[in-house]
Design an enzyme around this catalytic site. Structure first.
Site, mmCIF file in Angstrom:
data_model
loop_
_atom_site.group_PDB
_atom_site.id
_atom_site.type_symbol
_atom_site.label_atom_id
_atom_site.label_comp_id
_atom_site.label_asym_id
_atom_site.label_seq_id
_atom_site.Cartn_x
_atom_site.Cartn_y
_atom_site.Cartn_z
ATOM 1 N N HIS A 58 111.141 46.933 -40.687
ATOM 2 C CA HIS A 58 111.844 47.899 -39.845
ATOM 3 C C HIS A 58 111.175 48.039 -38.486
ATOM 4 C CE1 HIS A 58 108.740 51.007 -40.364
ATOM 5 N NE2 HIS A 58 108.690 50.633 -41.643
ATOM 6 N N CYS A 92 105.345 48.967 -45.665
ATOM 7 C CA CYS A 92 106.369 48.215 -44.939
ATOM 8 C C CYS A 92 105.764 47.338 -43.854
ATOM 9 C CB CYS A 92 107.375 49.173 -44.301
ATOM 10 S SG CYS A 92 108.321 50.133 -45.491
#
Length: 185
Positions: free
Chosen positions: A145, A161
């Site tokens: 992301h 992440c």
């Protein structure tokens, strides 16, 4: 006086060459590691996958870089990333992109809430930790992301992440199909 200046210059040049020669010889004797200007380790898709499939991504947590190859192998790109803040939060292995979203919302995971009970749901916007785009992996709660906090890129700063600058995740999002294979190393 001119001959003395030339002699002094010649002596200094000889001294400099003598002092640097051992360093140059040692550098030449070391095996060459190919790196680009940002010190990312160069990767090749065939070291990680049997075929390119729809597309392939390798996220290298050591060099903090994400490598992308298009399905036809004609497009290769490298992006700087943020990586998980600790070894315990780092998941390695093979996964794939299962969903993509522009303007993702964010909900903290139970383990995030354990560490910080003040966290709460965030709709899309400038305070959202997922930035402007998100690609969801087949592993629950693991994403590739963007981020609005550009200080995180190039550092161990995530809860698992892989984060990119917003403009770079927008570019990657546009060229990555759902189903692209991903390896985190």
């Amino acid at each position: 006086m001119t001959s003395r200046a030339v002699s002094r210059r010649a002596a200094l040049a000889t001294l400099a060459a003598t002092l640097t020669a051992p360093t140059l010889l040692r550098a030449q004797a070391r095996p060459t590691v190919r790196r680009n200007t940002s010190s990312f380790s160069q990767q090749h898709w065939s070291d990680h996958f049997d075929s390119l499939g729809a597309a392939a991504i390798v996220a290298d947590t050591t060099s903090r870089a994400l490598h992308f190859w298009s399905g036809d192998g004609q497009d290769y790109r490298v992006y700087p990333t943020s990586v998980p803040i600790s070894e315990e939060l780092t998941k390695r292995g093979y996964t794939r992109v299962v969903r993509k979203k522009i303007g993702p919302d964010w909900t903290p995971t139970p383990s995030m809430l354990e560490r910080n009970p003040d966290l709460h749901y965030m709709p899309p916007g400038p305070d959202n930790p997922l930035g402007t785009h998100a690609m969801y992996l087949s592993w629950p709660a693991y994403l590739i992301h963007g981020t609005h906090d550009t200080r995180k890129i190039g550092r161990p700063s995530s809860d698992g992440c892989i984060g990119l600058y917003n403009e770079m995740i927008a570019e990657l999002y546009a060229i990555t199909p759902v189903g692209a294979q991903v390896r985190i190393i």
